[in-house]
Design a protein around this motif. Structure first.
Motif, PDB file in Angstrom:
ATOM      1  N   GLU A  41       4.928  12.277   0.087  1.00  0.00           N
ATOM      2  CA  GLU A  41       3.559  12.119  -0.420  1.00  0.00           C
ATOM      3  C   GLU A  41       3.378  10.928  -1.080  1.00  0.00           C
ATOM      4  N   CYS A  70      -6.987   6.100   5.783  1.00  0.00           N
ATOM      5  CA  CYS A  70      -5.555   6.066   5.098  1.00  0.00           C
ATOM      6  C   CYS A  70      -5.133   5.102   6.121  1.00  0.00           C
ATOM      7  N   SER A  94      -0.074   7.798   2.924  1.00  0.00           N
ATOM      8  CA  SER A  94       0.382   9.430   3.157  1.00  0.00           C
ATOM      9  C   SER A  94      -0.231  10.193   1.816  1.00  0.00           C
ATOM     10  N   ASN A  95      -0.804   9.141   0.804  1.00  0.00           N
ATOM     11  CA  ASN A  95      -1.128  10.127  -0.320  1.00  0.00           C
ATOM     12  C   ASN A  95      -2.670  10.855  -0.430  1.00  0.00           C
ATOM     13  N   ARG A  96      -2.652  12.030  -0.668  1.00  0.00           N
ATOM     14  CA  ARG A  96      -3.549  12.913  -0.463  1.00  0.00           C
ATOM     15  C   ARG A  96      -2.878  13.747   0.684  1.00  0.00           C
ATOM     16  N   PHE A  97      -2.172  14.076   1.315  1.00  0.00           N
ATOM     17  CA  PHE A  97      -2.205  14.073   2.783  1.00  0.00           C
ATOM     18  C   PHE A  97      -0.305  14.729   2.755  1.00  0.00           C
ATOM     19  N   ARG A 127       5.471  17.038  -0.110  1.00  0.00           N
ATOM     20  CA  ARG A 127       5.993  16.877  -1.521  1.00  0.00           C
ATOM     21  C   ARG A 127       6.417  16.676  -1.771  1.00  0.00           C
ATOM     22  N   LEU A 216       5.003   9.526  -6.544  1.00  0.00           N
ATOM     23  CA  LEU A 216       4.095  11.027  -7.015  1.00  0.00           C
ATOM     24  C   LEU A 216       4.510  10.472  -8.447  1.00  0.00           C
TER      25      LEU A 216
END
Length: 233
Positions: A41, A70, A94-97, A127, A216
């Motif tokens: 992510e 996105c 891919s942030n928040r997926f 993650r 992250l």
């Protein structure tokens, strides 16, 4: 005589069909489905789709639409001459997926047989650091009493990750780490202590933690619960 009429009719139908499809654009995609595999992510995936105008008239791309914000798509050309090749550069953030994802890009063109062409980006997002639990719902709390909960941080990457700048958004919540470096495929405990002050209220806040991860850079752990009212009130 009947056979001759039949042959003549067949020839006329073929000629009509060829005339009907003459002078038209035709979009031909090299490969309309791209599997990017497994990513973390926060990573951005770039891919170029190539397509050709296989017709004998200019191919006009009216517009490009993505299934969500996105995914960004940029055309190399909106008008493609017969025989020429154009490119569509796509970027998926891919942030928040998490989990299996499929993102679709729609090309709207003047190809009479394929006015909308679908292109797909697909893969799995995971993650780099997993928190268990991912949020703390402490349900009923007692004013003045301390509740302690351990949260496990697991590093799913192949490199060590440094942890720093641990803080909370409310003084009723405190936390400490058992280590400030998270080794690959290892875990660290985040020891959380909650001491609500006022009865009959809802406690809500976050625990924030910085990392040196490119994907992250900050971890946010939500903490919430109801503080029980004082008995007799």
């Amino acid at each position: 005589m009947h056979r001759i009429s039949l042959l003549l009719m067949t020839g006329l139908m073929l000629a009509w069909g060829m005339a009907a499809y003459a002078g038209e654009a035709k979009i031909l995609v090299e490969k309309g489905d791209f599997d990017f595999g497994e990513i973390f992510e926060g990573q951005k995936i770039e891919h170029i789709f190539r397509f050709q105008n296989a017709g004998d008239e200019p191919l006009i791309i009216d517009r490009v639409r993505s299934s969500c914000g996105c995914t960004v798509a940029l055309l190399s050309a909106k008008i493609v001459a017969p025989g020429d090749v154009a490119e569509l550069k796509t970027t998926f953030d891919s942030n928040r997926f998490g989990g299996a994802v499929v993102k679709t890009i729609y090309l709207y063109s003047n190809d009479p047989l394929q006015q909308v062409t679908e292109l797909h980006l697909r893969g799995t997002v995971k993650r780099e650091i997993v928190l268990t639990p991912a949020r703390l719902d402490l349900s009923s709390l007692a004013a003045g009493s301390t509740r302690q909960v351990d949260v496990r941080l697991v590093n799913q990457s192949s490199r060590a990750i440094a942890l720093s700048s641990l803080q909370t958004t409310t003084p009723e919540i405190s936390a400490e780490l058992t280590a400030d470096t998270l080794e690959p495929n290892q875990d660290v405990l985040l020891k959380v202590r909650v001491t609500p002050k006022e009865a009959g209220t809802r406690l809500s806040g976050y625990i924030l933690l910085k990392t040196d991860s490119d994907y992250l850079p900050e971890l946010r752990l939500p903490v919430y619960g109801m503080v029980a009212p004082v008995k007799g009130k």
